[in-house]
Design a protein around this motif. Structure first.
Motif, PDB file in Angstrom:
ATOM      1  N   MET A 115       0.822  -1.206   0.000  1.00  0.00           N
ATOM      2  CA  MET A 115       0.000   0.000   0.000  1.00  0.00           C
ATOM      3  C   MET A 115       0.857   1.256   0.000  1.00  0.00           C
ATOM      4  SD  MET A 115      -3.138  -0.355  -0.521  1.00  0.00           S
ATOM      5  CE  MET A 115      -3.181   1.416  -0.460  1.00  0.00           C
ATOM      6  N   SER A 116       2.017   1.212   0.638  1.00  0.00           N
ATOM      7  CA  SER A 116       2.922   2.363   0.593  1.00  0.00           C
ATOM      8  C   SER A 116       3.376   2.625  -0.839  1.00  0.00           C
ATOM      9  CB  SER A 116       4.136   2.121   1.492  1.00  0.00           C
ATOM     10  OG  SER A 116       3.738   2.043   2.843  1.00  0.00           O
ATOM     11  N   GLU A 117       3.642   1.559  -1.557  1.00  0.00           N
ATOM     12  CA  GLU A 117       4.064   1.679  -2.960  1.00  0.00           C
ATOM     13  C   GLU A 117       2.947   2.294  -3.805  1.00  0.00           C
ATOM     14  OE1 GLU A 117       5.529  -1.578  -6.246  1.00  0.00           O
ATOM     15  OE2 GLU A 117       6.343  -1.746  -4.217  1.00  0.00           O
ATOM     16  N   ALA A 118       1.715   1.826  -3.563  1.00  0.00           N
ATOM     17  CA  ALA A 118       0.576   2.383  -4.293  1.00  0.00           C
ATOM     18  C   ALA A 118       0.324   3.831  -3.893  1.00  0.00           C
ATOM     19  CB  ALA A 118      -0.667   1.536  -4.036  1.00  0.00           C
ATOM     20  N   ALA A 119       0.428   4.117  -2.597  1.00  0.00           N
ATOM     21  CA  ALA A 119       0.175   5.474  -2.106  1.00  0.00           C
ATOM     22  C   ALA A 119       1.179   6.470  -2.664  1.00  0.00           C
ATOM     23  CB  ALA A 119       0.209   5.483  -0.575  1.00  0.00           C
ATOM     24  N   ASP A 120       2.436   6.073  -2.744  1.00  0.00           N
ATOM     25  CA  ASP A 120       3.452   6.972  -3.300  1.00  0.00           C
ATOM     26  C   ASP A 120       3.106   7.350  -4.739  1.00  0.00           C
ATOM     27  OD1 ASP A 120       4.874   6.865  -0.951  1.00  0.00           O
ATOM     28  OD2 ASP A 120       6.362   5.432  -1.672  1.00  0.00           O
ATOM     29  N   THR A 121       2.695   6.351  -5.508  1.00  0.00           N
ATOM     30  CA  THR A 121       2.394   6.581  -6.920  1.00  0.00           C
ATOM     31  C   THR A 121       1.142   7.433  -7.094  1.00  0.00           C
ATOM     32  OG1 THR A 121       3.455   4.515  -7.582  1.00  0.00           O
ATOM     33  CG2 THR A 121       1.833   5.441  -9.089  1.00  0.00           C
ATOM     34  N   LEU A 122       0.064   7.097  -6.377  1.00  0.00           N
ATOM     35  CA  LEU A 122      -1.168   7.875  -6.507  1.00  0.00           C
ATOM     36  C   LEU A 122      -0.991   9.289  -5.962  1.00  0.00           C
ATOM     37  CD1 LEU A 122      -3.948   5.289  -5.613  1.00  0.00           C
ATOM     38  CD2 LEU A 122      -3.249   6.080  -7.868  1.00  0.00           C
ATOM     39  N   GLY A 123      -0.217   9.409  -4.885  1.00  0.00           N
ATOM     40  CA  GLY A 123       0.051  10.740  -4.346  1.00  0.00           C
ATOM     41  C   GLY A 123       0.790  11.614  -5.335  1.00  0.00           C
ATOM     42  N   GLU A 124       1.757  11.030  -6.030  1.00  0.00           N
ATOM     43  CA  GLU A 124       2.489  11.783  -7.050  1.00  0.00           C
ATOM     44  C   GLU A 124       1.548  12.244  -8.156  1.00  0.00           C
ATOM     45  OE1 GLU A 124       6.185  11.043 -10.191  1.00  0.00           O
ATOM     46  OE2 GLU A 124       5.777   9.600  -8.600  1.00  0.00           O
ATOM     47  N   ALA A 146      -2.050   3.157  11.455  1.00  0.00           N
ATOM     48  CA  ALA A 146      -1.353   2.797  10.220  1.00  0.00           C
ATOM     49  C   ALA A 146      -2.032   3.432   9.017  1.00  0.00           C
ATOM     50  CB  ALA A 146      -1.302   1.280  10.061  1.00  0.00           C
ATOM     51  N   SER A 147      -3.354   3.534   9.066  1.00  0.00           N
ATOM     52  CA  SER A 147      -4.087   4.172   7.976  1.00  0.00           C
ATOM     53  C   SER A 147      -3.745   5.649   7.901  1.00  0.00           C
ATOM     54  CB  SER A 147      -5.589   3.990   8.182  1.00  0.00           C
ATOM     55  OG  SER A 147      -6.314   4.514   7.088  1.00  0.00           O
ATOM     56  N   GLY A 148      -3.622   6.303   9.046  1.00  0.00           N
ATOM     57  CA  GLY A 148      -3.246   7.714   9.056  1.00  0.00           C
ATOM     58  C   GLY A 148      -1.884   7.943   8.436  1.00  0.00           C
ATOM     59  N   ARG A 149      -0.931   7.066   8.759  1.00  0.00           N
ATOM     60  CA  ARG A 149       0.413   7.209   8.175  1.00  0.00           C
ATOM     61  C   ARG A 149       0.364   7.040   6.665  1.00  0.00           C
ATOM     62  NH1 ARG A 149       1.572   4.293  12.945  1.00  0.00           N
ATOM     63  NH2 ARG A 149       1.609   2.304  11.857  1.00  0.00           N
ATOM     64  N   LEU A 150      -0.452   6.096   6.197  1.00  0.00           N
ATOM     65  CA  LEU A 150      -0.547   5.860   4.765  1.00  0.00           C
ATOM     66  C   LEU A 150      -1.202   7.037   4.052  1.00  0.00           C
ATOM     67  CD1 LEU A 150      -0.085   3.479   2.641  1.00  0.00           C
ATOM     68  CD2 LEU A 150      -2.567   3.313   2.720  1.00  0.00           C
ATOM     69  N   LEU A 151      -2.243   7.583   4.641  1.00  0.00           N
ATOM     70  CA  LEU A 151      -2.914   8.728   4.030  1.00  0.00           C
ATOM     71  C   LEU A 151      -1.977   9.929   3.938  1.00  0.00           C
ATOM     72  CD1 LEU A 151      -6.386   8.401   5.776  1.00  0.00           C
ATOM     73  CD2 LEU A 151      -5.861   7.889   3.383  1.00  0.00           C
ATOM     74  N   ARG A 152      -1.200  10.142   4.973  1.00  0.00           N
ATOM     75  CA  ARG A 152      -0.230  11.242   4.924  1.00  0.00           C
ATOM     76  C   ARG A 152       0.830  10.968   3.867  1.00  0.00           C
ATOM     77  NH1 ARG A 152      -1.248  10.848  10.515  1.00  0.00           N
ATOM     78  NH2 ARG A 152       0.611   9.587  10.894  1.00  0.00           N
ATOM     79  N   ARG A 153       1.192   9.718   3.689  1.00  0.00           N
ATOM     80  CA  ARG A 153       2.171   9.366   2.664  1.00  0.00           C
ATOM     81  C   ARG A 153       1.617   9.666   1.267  1.00  0.00           C
ATOM     82  NH1 ARG A 153       6.340   4.504   3.082  1.00  0.00           N
ATOM     83  NH2 ARG A 153       7.292   4.662   1.013  1.00  0.00           N
ATOM     84  N   THR A 154       0.314   9.515   1.099  1.00  0.00           N
ATOM     85  CA  THR A 154      -0.322   9.823  -0.182  1.00  0.00           C
ATOM     86  C   THR A 154      -0.297  11.317  -0.469  1.00  0.00           C
ATOM     87  OG1 THR A 154      -1.788   7.939   0.221  1.00  0.00           O
ATOM     88  CG2 THR A 154      -2.396   9.404  -1.563  1.00  0.00           C
ATOM     89  N   GLY A 155      -0.112  12.111   0.565  1.00  0.00           N
ATOM     90  CA  GLY A 155      -0.056  13.561   0.381  1.00  0.00           C
ATOM     91  C   GLY A 155      -1.150  14.313   1.089  1.00  0.00           C
ATOM     92  N   LEU A 156      -2.088  13.581   1.718  1.00  0.00           N
ATOM     93  CA  LEU A 156      -3.148  14.241   2.457  1.00  0.00           C
ATOM     94  C   LEU A 156      -2.592  14.734   3.795  1.00  0.00           C
ATOM     95  CD1 LEU A 156      -4.616  12.109   0.485  1.00  0.00           C
ATOM     96  CD2 LEU A 156      -6.581  12.475   1.972  1.00  0.00           C
ATOM     97  N   LYS A 157      -3.111  15.868   4.251  1.00  0.00           N
ATOM     98  CA  LYS A 157      -2.623  16.472   5.479  1.00  0.00           C
ATOM     99  C   LYS A 157      -3.734  16.549   6.524  1.00  0.00           C
ATOM    100  CE  LYS A 157       0.791  19.291   3.036  1.00  0.00           C
ATOM    101  NZ  LYS A 157       1.286  20.661   2.754  1.00  0.00           N
TER     102      LYS A 157
END
Length: 267
Positions: A115-124, A146-157
């Protein structure tokens, strides 16, 4: 739209994915317990999966209407569908992309960084949109960090908190409570049941805080379904903390043309 990462193929879901999503997401207690769906009946997992693929799929759903919907997370190694990620995203009256971001990954694939890999790509991709409005997400903090960390990784604040009634409506909140109690009563005794008890207490506290249920009702129901005249300290602490901190954690990513956040149309 098909997106590839080192290990994944992200492609729009279709109605042909319904059975796989029903199995991977809606038949997995570790996944559906953090969602807002009721899968108590035999056919409910299929019904919920059909709802996702019909609303957010590429064959008749939001993709066909010019929006952006849900992606299947497919492993390159074996072509297995491991979960879903993406949006319910439409253009608003100013032709800006507005909507919700969310994801669900099957338990057997947890801990691999998928999911981190997917989040990085979608966030970009999100950050590259010059017509981005507001994309938002919410999660059950205190039990799903863990969901909060992933959402922030996607770029959401983080942008404060969101009322559960605003997110789901009072009737759906009560449904979530009843489903949580069902999960608790069907859990095997031990660490798993205690973990579910904490989750149920967390969400019950949010419902108490917004007068959807009373505190007495919450405590009685939790004790009855837990099968004990008293609750463990962790559950009581979680319930009290949730009552004192109403709502869910709320995050968003906002483009230069973003105004107010869109309303939830999926729950």
């Amino acid at each position: 739209m098909i997106i590839e990462t080192d290990r994944l193929i992200l492609r729009p879901v279709s109605k042909q994915d319904t059975q796989d999503i029903a199995q991977v997401v809606f038949s997995d207690p570790g996944v559906v317990g953090m969602l807002a769906h009721d899968i108590r009946t035999q056919d409910s997992a299929i019904a919920e999966a059909e709802r996702w693929t019909s609303i957010m799929g590429i064959d008749g759903g939001i993709w066909d209407d010019g929006g952006m919907g849900l992606f299947a997370i497919v492993l390159k190694s074996d072509q297995a569908l491991a979960g879903v990620t993406g949006f319910y995203m439409e253009r608003n009256e100013h032709q800006r992309w507005n909507g919700e971001y969310f994801y669900a990954l099957g338990t057997r694939w947890h801990g691999r960084g998928l999911m981190s890999e997917a989040a990085d790509t979608l966030g970009e991709r999100l950050r590259s949109l010059d017509d981005l409005g507001v994309i938002y997400a919410g999660y059950w903090d205190m039990i799903n960090e863990a969901s909060g960390r992933l959402l922030r990784r996607t770029g959401l604040k983080p942008e404060g908190r969101k009322s559960v009634i605003e997110e789901y409506g009072a009737d759906r909140c009560r449904m979530i409570f009843e489903f949580d109690l069902w999960r608790l009563s069907n859990a095997a005794p031990g660490e798993v049941r205690d973990s579910i008890l904490a989750q149920v207490a967390r969400r019950a506290g949010a419902f108490v805080a917004e007068d959807i249920i009373t505190k007495d009702e919450a405590l009685k129901s939790l004790k009855d379904r837990y099968g004990s005249p008293s609750l463990n300290r962790d559950a009581v602490t979680m319930l009290e903390a949730s009552i004192k901190r109403p709502g869910m954690a709320y995050l968003e990513i906002r483009g230069s043309g973003g105004t107010e956040a869109p309303q939830n149309r999926l729950k």
